[in-house]
Design an enzyme around this catalytic site. Structure first.
Site, PDB file in Angstrom:
ATOM      1  N   ASP A  34       0.814  -1.225   0.000  1.00  0.00           N
ATOM      2  CA  ASP A  34       0.000   0.000   0.000  1.00  0.00           C
ATOM      3  C   ASP A  34       0.845   1.270   0.000  1.00  0.00           C
ATOM      4  O   ASP A  34       0.334   2.360   0.246  1.00  0.00           O
ATOM      5  CB  ASP A  34      -0.933   0.008   1.212  1.00  0.00           C
ATOM      6  CG  ASP A  34      -0.160   0.019   2.522  1.00  0.00           C
ATOM      7  OD1 ASP A  34       1.090  -0.049   2.483  1.00  0.00           O
ATOM      8  OD2 ASP A  34      -0.792   0.109   3.589  1.00  0.00           O
ATOM      9  N   GLU A  36       3.278   2.154   2.058  1.00  0.00           N
ATOM     10  CA  GLU A  36       3.929   2.553   3.320  1.00  0.00           C
ATOM     11  C   GLU A  36       5.408   2.225   3.229  1.00  0.00           C
ATOM     12  O   GLU A  36       5.800   1.211   2.644  1.00  0.00           O
ATOM     13  CB  GLU A  36       3.357   1.744   4.492  1.00  0.00           C
ATOM     14  CG  GLU A  36       2.160   2.369   5.141  1.00  0.00           C
ATOM     15  CD  GLU A  36       1.746   1.600   6.392  1.00  0.00           C
ATOM     16  OE1 GLU A  36       2.600   0.884   6.971  1.00  0.00           O
ATOM     17  OE2 GLU A  36       0.575   1.703   6.769  1.00  0.00           O
ATOM     18  N   GLN A  94       8.331  28.405  -0.554  1.00  0.00           N
ATOM     19  CA  GLN A  94       7.032  28.882  -0.038  1.00  0.00           C
ATOM     20  C   GLN A  94       7.258  29.398   1.384  1.00  0.00           C
ATOM     21  O   GLN A  94       7.006  28.709   2.368  1.00  0.00           O
ATOM     22  CB  GLN A  94       6.021  27.720  -0.070  1.00  0.00           C
ATOM     23  CG  GLN A  94       4.636  28.056   0.434  1.00  0.00           C
ATOM     24  CD  GLN A  94       3.797  28.877  -0.530  1.00  0.00           C
ATOM     25  OE1 GLN A  94       4.099  28.961  -1.726  1.00  0.00           O
ATOM     26  NE2 GLN A  94       2.759  29.503  -0.025  1.00  0.00           N
ATOM     27  N   HIS A 128      14.425  33.108   0.099  1.00  0.00           N
ATOM     28  CA  HIS A 128      13.990  34.404  -0.442  1.00  0.00           C
ATOM     29  C   HIS A 128      14.180  35.501   0.594  1.00  0.00           C
ATOM     30  O   HIS A 128      15.258  35.995   0.813  1.00  0.00           O
ATOM     31  CB  HIS A 128      12.484  34.367  -0.795  1.00  0.00           C
ATOM     32  CG  HIS A 128      12.172  33.626  -2.024  1.00  0.00           C
ATOM     33  ND1 HIS A 128      11.874  34.245  -3.215  1.00  0.00           N
ATOM     34  CD2 HIS A 128      12.067  32.317  -2.256  1.00  0.00           C
ATOM     35  CE1 HIS A 128      11.624  33.343  -4.125  1.00  0.00           C
ATOM     36  NE2 HIS A 128      11.726  32.159  -3.572  1.00  0.00           N
ATOM     37  N   LYS A 190      12.863  39.083 -13.502  1.00  0.00           N
ATOM     38  CA  LYS A 190      11.907  38.046 -13.923  1.00  0.00           C
ATOM     39  C   LYS A 190      10.536  38.304 -13.312  1.00  0.00           C
ATOM     40  O   LYS A 190      10.441  38.693 -12.149  1.00  0.00           O
ATOM     41  CB  LYS A 190      12.426  36.668 -13.481  1.00  0.00           C
ATOM     42  CG  LYS A 190      11.469  35.519 -13.813  1.00  0.00           C
ATOM     43  CD  LYS A 190      12.132  34.158 -13.666  1.00  0.00           C
ATOM     44  CE  LYS A 190      12.120  33.640 -12.258  1.00  0.00           C
ATOM     45  NZ  LYS A 190      12.763  32.321 -12.140  1.00  0.00           N
ATOM     46  N   ASP A 217      22.341  29.748 -12.178  1.00  0.00           N
ATOM     47  CA  ASP A 217      21.195  29.839 -11.255  1.00  0.00           C
ATOM     48  C   ASP A 217      21.263  28.672 -10.280  1.00  0.00           C
ATOM     49  O   ASP A 217      22.008  27.706 -10.503  1.00  0.00           O
ATOM     50  CB  ASP A 217      19.887  29.794 -12.065  1.00  0.00           C
ATOM     51  CG  ASP A 217      18.716  30.424 -11.308  1.00  0.00           C
ATOM     52  OD1 ASP A 217      18.905  30.887 -10.162  1.00  0.00           O
ATOM     53  OD2 ASP A 217      17.604  30.443 -11.871  1.00  0.00           O
TER      54      ASP A 217
HETATM   55  C1  R5P Z   1      13.620  30.549  -8.631  1.00  0.00           C
HETATM   56  O1  R5P Z   1      13.681  31.734  -8.370  1.00  0.00           O
HETATM   57  C2  R5P Z   1      14.815  29.729  -8.976  1.00  0.00           C
HETATM   58  O2  R5P Z   1      16.002  30.375  -8.764  1.00  0.00           O
HETATM   59  C3  R5P Z   1      14.761  29.262 -10.417  1.00  0.00           C
HETATM   60  O3  R5P Z   1      14.956  30.381 -11.270  1.00  0.00           O
HETATM   61  C4  R5P Z   1      13.448  28.610 -10.743  1.00  0.00           C
HETATM   62  O4  R5P Z   1      13.127  27.642  -9.788  1.00  0.00           O
HETATM   63  C5  R5P Z   1      13.518  27.998 -12.107  1.00  0.00           C
HETATM   64  O5  R5P Z   1      12.302  27.428 -12.403  1.00  0.00           O
HETATM   65  P1  R5P Z   1      11.939  27.019 -13.880  1.00  0.00           P
HETATM   66  O6  R5P Z   1      13.069  26.198 -14.412  1.00  0.00           O
HETATM   67  O7  R5P Z   1      10.666  26.214 -13.723  1.00  0.00           O
HETATM   68  O8  R5P Z   1      11.699  28.266 -14.661  1.00  0.00           O
END
Ligand code: R5P
Length: 288
Positions: A34, A36, A94, A128, A190, A217
């Protein structure tokens, strides 16, 4: 010390153990019909510092449950301390209630880690508004970064780089890597409309003639941020476009789509894939 590789941390766990010459044993994980999870240690835990290495990708929820089951088991079986070393740790984005009624996932998930672990080491977590892990976790925490390794990779493999950060938050990676290399950089702006729809713009032009445009990034997920950034760079005349990221999540066929657009992608091995060419195990081992 015992380094225990969880299901999604084994690829780095054994490298970390080798570097530290520490005892190493993978967590044994099975699933009942199931779904688990059942976890089992196949090593002596008593009086040891147990480091669970888990990268949280693919089956993020299972990864979390597995780490929690393992952490509590290690404590009950006598571990002196239980440490989480996470090459990739999710739920950090989040960090506030963006819309009415939403969960603040970062706070809830960090609370779970606080409850079950004594310390947490995270590789380039995506933070963030709050940049200090000490303000997020109550237990001992340490933020690790692959920036040095990324700079070294660029130095050894990409001629005449100009570093491009695709959004304001990427400055923690893009600007820092550019400064290490002593090369020019630009940070784009962005706007995110949805998980799959982003727009980026460049405020100050950059001359890319005879240069390699290198997008740096932390995360590549759907790849849309990189596609949009690459469009701008091509319009500016970029012939060669690279993207170097820490965490290559590459949702669905993102990696193939990036390749089709002739974007040369390289990531670290926090999440293993065919483009993970930068090994972060040394940074984790050193911090431990
Ligand atoms: C968000 O600010 C991260 O630094 C990446 O830029 C973001 O997670 C990239 O997401 P995606 O590839 O879906 O555009």
């Amino acid at each position: 010390m015992l380094i225990a590789g969880c299901s999604y941390g084994q690829h780095i766990g054994h490298l970390v153990a080798n570097r530290l010459k520490a005892k190493h044993s993978n967590l044994i994980v099975s699933k009942f019909p199931d779904d688990e999870l059942l976890v089992r240690f196949d090593a002596v835990l008593k009086n040891r510092i147990v480091v669970l290495v888990q990268s949280f990708y693919n089956e993020i929820s299972d990864c979390l449950i597995e780490a929690i089951l393992a952490a509590e088991t290690a404590k009950v079986l006598g571990a002196r301390k239980v440490v989480l070393a996470a090459p990739y740790f999710p739920y950090m984005r989040q960090d506030k209630r963006f819309h009415r009624g939403e969960a603040i996932s970062q706070r809830i998930i960090s609370g779970l880690i606080d409850k079950y672990f004594d310390a947490v080491y995270l590789m380039d977590p995506h933070l963030h508004r709050e940049d200090k892990l000490e303000h997020i976790f109550k237990i001992k925490s340490k933020k690790l970064t692959a920036n040095n390794l990324i700079a070294e990779y660029i130095k050894g493999n990409i001629p005449n780089p100009v570093i491009i950060g695709p959004d304001e938050e990427s400055h923690k990676w893009a600007r820092s890597v550019a400064e290490m290399l002593g090369v020019e950089h630009r940070i784009l702006k962005k706007k995110r409309y949805s998980s799959y729809h982003v727009e980026v713009k460049l405020n100050k032009k950059v001359d890319l003639k005879g240069k390699s445009a290198v997008i740096v990034d932390d995360i590549v997920s759907t790849g849309n941020t990189i596609f949009k950034t690459a469009e701008i760079l091509r319009k500016l005349g970029a012939k060669k476009i690279y993207c170097i990221c820490v965490h290559g999540i590459f949702v669905g066929n993102a990696l193939d789509k990036l390749k089709k657009k002739k974007i040369n992608v390289v990531s670290t091995n926090t999440i293993p894939s065919k483009v993970s060419k930068i090994d972060v195990s040394g940074v984790i081992a050193e911090s431990l």
